[in-house]
Write a protein that holds these residues in place. Structure first.
Motif, PDB file in Angstrom:
ATOM      1  N   GLY A  16       0.814  -1.209   0.000  1.00  0.00           N
ATOM      2  CA  GLY A  16       0.000   0.000   0.000  1.00  0.00           C
ATOM      3  C   GLY A  16       0.841   1.250   0.000  1.00  0.00           C
ATOM      4  N   GLY A  17       0.287   2.286  -0.567  1.00  0.00           N
ATOM      5  CA  GLY A  17       0.943   3.583  -0.570  1.00  0.00           C
ATOM      6  C   GLY A  17      -0.074   4.663  -0.889  1.00  0.00           C
ATOM      7  N   PRO A  18       0.312   5.925  -0.743  1.00  0.00           N
ATOM      8  CA  PRO A  18      -0.617   7.012  -1.041  1.00  0.00           C
ATOM      9  C   PRO A  18      -1.027   7.044  -2.508  1.00  0.00           C
ATOM     10  N   SER A  19      -0.163   6.518  -3.410  1.00  0.00           N
ATOM     11  CA  SER A  19      -0.438   6.550  -4.848  1.00  0.00           C
ATOM     12  C   SER A  19      -0.017   5.239  -5.490  1.00  0.00           C
ATOM     13  N   LYS A  20      -0.981   4.519  -6.084  1.00  0.00           N
ATOM     14  CA  LYS A  20      -0.599   3.283  -6.750  1.00  0.00           C
ATOM     15  C   LYS A  20       0.191   3.563  -8.023  1.00  0.00           C
ATOM     16  N   ASP A  21       0.119   4.783  -8.563  1.00  0.00           N
ATOM     17  CA  ASP A  21       0.926   5.134  -9.736  1.00  0.00           C
ATOM     18  C   ASP A  21       2.415   5.053  -9.411  1.00  0.00           C
ATOM     19  N   LYS A  22       2.804   5.518  -8.229  1.00  0.00           N
ATOM     20  CA  LYS A  22       4.211   5.423  -7.822  1.00  0.00           C
ATOM     21  C   LYS A  22       4.610   3.962  -7.621  1.00  0.00           C
ATOM     22  N   LEU A  23       3.708   3.179  -7.043  1.00  0.00           N
ATOM     23  CA  LEU A  23       3.985   1.755  -6.866  1.00  0.00           C
ATOM     24  C   LEU A  23       4.142   1.064  -8.219  1.00  0.00           C
ATOM     25  N   LYS A  24       3.273   1.416  -9.177  1.00  0.00           N
ATOM     26  CA  LYS A  24       3.335   0.806 -10.508  1.00  0.00           C
ATOM     27  C   LYS A  24       4.629   1.166 -11.230  1.00  0.00           C
ATOM     28  N   SER A  25       5.147   2.371 -10.999  1.00  0.00           N
ATOM     29  CA  SER A  25       6.383   2.745 -11.693  1.00  0.00           C
ATOM     30  C   SER A  25       7.527   1.805 -11.308  1.00  0.00           C
ATOM     31  N   LEU A  26       7.526   1.303 -10.079  1.00  0.00           N
ATOM     32  CA  LEU A  26       8.541   0.336  -9.675  1.00  0.00           C
ATOM     33  C   LEU A  26       8.147  -1.079 -10.100  1.00  0.00           C
ATOM     34  N   TRP A  27       7.003  -1.550  -9.620  1.00  0.00           N
ATOM     35  CA  TRP A  27       6.629  -2.957  -9.774  1.00  0.00           C
ATOM     36  C   TRP A  27       6.295  -3.352 -11.215  1.00  0.00           C
ATOM     37  N   VAL A  28       5.658  -2.451 -11.965  1.00  0.00           N
ATOM     38  CA  VAL A  28       5.279  -2.765 -13.344  1.00  0.00           C
ATOM     39  C   VAL A  28       6.335  -2.271 -14.325  1.00  0.00           C
ATOM     40  N   LEU A  33       6.305  -6.641 -13.712  1.00  0.00           N
ATOM     41  CA  LEU A  33       5.080  -7.378 -13.406  1.00  0.00           C
ATOM     42  C   LEU A  33       3.985  -6.964 -14.381  1.00  0.00           C
ATOM     43  N   THR A  34       3.011  -7.828 -14.567  1.00  0.00           N
ATOM     44  CA  THR A  34       1.896  -7.589 -15.474  1.00  0.00           C
ATOM     45  C   THR A  34       0.655  -7.235 -14.671  1.00  0.00           C
ATOM     46  N   VAL A  35      -0.035  -6.145 -15.051  1.00  0.00           N
ATOM     47  CA  VAL A  35      -1.306  -5.803 -14.411  1.00  0.00           C
ATOM     48  C   VAL A  35      -2.382  -6.705 -15.011  1.00  0.00           C
ATOM     49  N   LYS A  36      -3.031  -7.507 -14.154  1.00  0.00           N
ATOM     50  CA  LYS A  36      -4.066  -8.446 -14.593  1.00  0.00           C
ATOM     51  C   LYS A  36      -5.457  -7.839 -14.513  1.00  0.00           C
ATOM     52  N   SER A  37      -5.712  -7.050 -13.465  1.00  0.00           N
ATOM     53  CA  SER A  37      -7.032  -6.447 -13.286  1.00  0.00           C
ATOM     54  C   SER A  37      -6.935  -5.353 -12.239  1.00  0.00           C
ATOM     55  N   SER A  38      -8.035  -4.644 -12.066  1.00  0.00           N
ATOM     56  CA  SER A  38      -8.137  -3.617 -11.031  1.00  0.00           C
ATOM     57  C   SER A  38      -9.356  -3.906 -10.187  1.00  0.00           C
ATOM     58  N   ALA A  52       0.743  -9.753 -11.577  1.00  0.00           N
ATOM     59  CA  ALA A  52       1.241 -11.124 -11.488  1.00  0.00           C
ATOM     60  C   ALA A  52       2.750 -11.141 -11.572  1.00  0.00           C
ATOM     61  N   LEU A  53       3.348 -11.964 -10.717  1.00  0.00           N
ATOM     62  CA  LEU A  53       4.774 -12.247 -10.732  1.00  0.00           C
ATOM     63  C   LEU A  53       4.890 -13.722 -11.094  1.00  0.00           C
ATOM     64  N   GLY A  54       5.399 -14.021 -12.282  1.00  0.00           N
ATOM     65  CA  GLY A  54       5.430 -15.393 -12.770  1.00  0.00           C
ATOM     66  C   GLY A  54       4.161 -15.696 -13.541  1.00  0.00           C
ATOM     67  N   SER A  55       3.972 -16.988 -13.852  1.00  0.00           N
ATOM     68  CA  SER A  55       2.793 -17.376 -14.633  1.00  0.00           C
ATOM     69  C   SER A  55       2.296 -18.744 -14.198  1.00  0.00           C
ATOM     70  N   GLY A  56       1.102 -19.077 -14.667  1.00  0.00           N
ATOM     71  CA  GLY A  56       0.516 -20.374 -14.359  1.00  0.00           C
ATOM     72  C   GLY A  56       0.041 -20.463 -12.918  1.00  0.00           C
ATOM     73  N   PRO A  57      -0.222 -21.674 -12.449  1.00  0.00           N
ATOM     74  CA  PRO A  57      -0.795 -21.843 -11.113  1.00  0.00           C
ATOM     75  C   PRO A  57       0.142 -21.443  -9.977  1.00  0.00           C
ATOM     76  N   THR A  58       1.426 -21.316 -10.237  1.00  0.00           N
ATOM     77  CA  THR A  58       2.361 -20.934  -9.183  1.00  0.00           C
ATOM     78  C   THR A  58       2.692 -19.440  -9.193  1.00  0.00           C
ATOM     79  N   ALA A  59       2.033 -18.653 -10.061  1.00  0.00           N
ATOM     80  CA  ALA A  59       2.259 -17.205 -10.082  1.00  0.00           C
ATOM     81  C   ALA A  59       1.868 -16.604  -8.739  1.00  0.00           C
ATOM     82  N   VAL A  60       2.603 -15.586  -8.318  1.00  0.00           N
ATOM     83  CA  VAL A  60       2.287 -14.874  -7.088  1.00  0.00           C
ATOM     84  C   VAL A  60       1.612 -13.555  -7.460  1.00  0.00           C
ATOM     85  N   GLU A  61       0.487 -13.273  -6.818  1.00  0.00           N
ATOM     86  CA  GLU A  61      -0.236 -12.023  -7.022  1.00  0.00           C
ATOM     87  C   GLU A  61       0.443 -10.930  -6.198  1.00  0.00           C
ATOM     88  N   VAL A  62       0.641  -9.769  -6.811  1.00  0.00           N
ATOM     89  CA  VAL A  62       1.173  -8.608  -6.102  1.00  0.00           C
ATOM     90  C   VAL A  62       0.145  -7.495  -6.272  1.00  0.00           C
TER      91      VAL A  62
END
Length: 153
Positions: A16-28, A33-38, A52-62
């Motif tokens: 969490g942070g005050p702005s998900k845009d700042k978080l996306k600049s790092l993580w995406v 990482l790929t944005v799957k949905s909102s 998503a970090l990784g793919s398939g059934p073992t992917a970790v959601e961020v």
């Protein structure tokens, strides 16, 4: 102590942070990482992007989260690492067994989560009635779908 359920692995981390845009600049943008949905929820006071970090059934959601209203609760931005989600093979049995063994759950019970899976939260702090909590960490238990149970079980 025999348990009627199995924790299979990490399902998600939520930041969490005050702005998900700042978080996306790092993580995406930087980490790829790929944005799957909102997901937006007034009740949960959250506007989040599910990545998503990784793919398939073992992917970790961020989950990258910002509050809809920074003055309301839950304050998804005040703890940068908001929570850790764990896959569980049988959520109702896990909750029943853990409750009987002194685990404190956050209000709300089992419900549908942002990614569409049934979820519930272990409270960060125990109390007199239910002394076992996350010791400062909010822990989300997530019902694993059959392909995750097969891959990780």
């Amino acid at each position: 102590m025999s348990k009627p359920f199995k924790i299979l692995g990490i399902q998600q981390i939520a930041i969490g942070g005050p702005s998900k845009d700042k978080l996306k600049s790092l993580w995406v943008d930087m980490l790829g990482l790929t944005v799957k949905s909102s997901f937006v929820s007034e009740r949960e006071n959250v506007d989040e992007d599910i990545c998503a970090l990784g793919s398939g059934p073992t992917a970790v959601e961020v989950d990258l989260m910002q509050p809809l209203d920074p003055d309301k609760k839950p304050a998804v931005h005040t703890t940068p690492l908001n929570h850790v989600g764990l896959w569980v093979d049988d959520l109702p049995r896990a909750v029943e067994w853990m409750t009987a063994n002194g685990v404190r759950f956050a209000p709300g019970g089992i419900r549908k989560g942002a990614a569409g899976f049934d979820i519930c939260f272990i409270h960060p702090k125990g109390n007199d009635e239910f002394p076992v909590g996350g010791e400062g960490v909010l822990i989300e238990l997530v019902q694993a779908p059959p392909e995750v149970v097969a891959a990780l079980g």
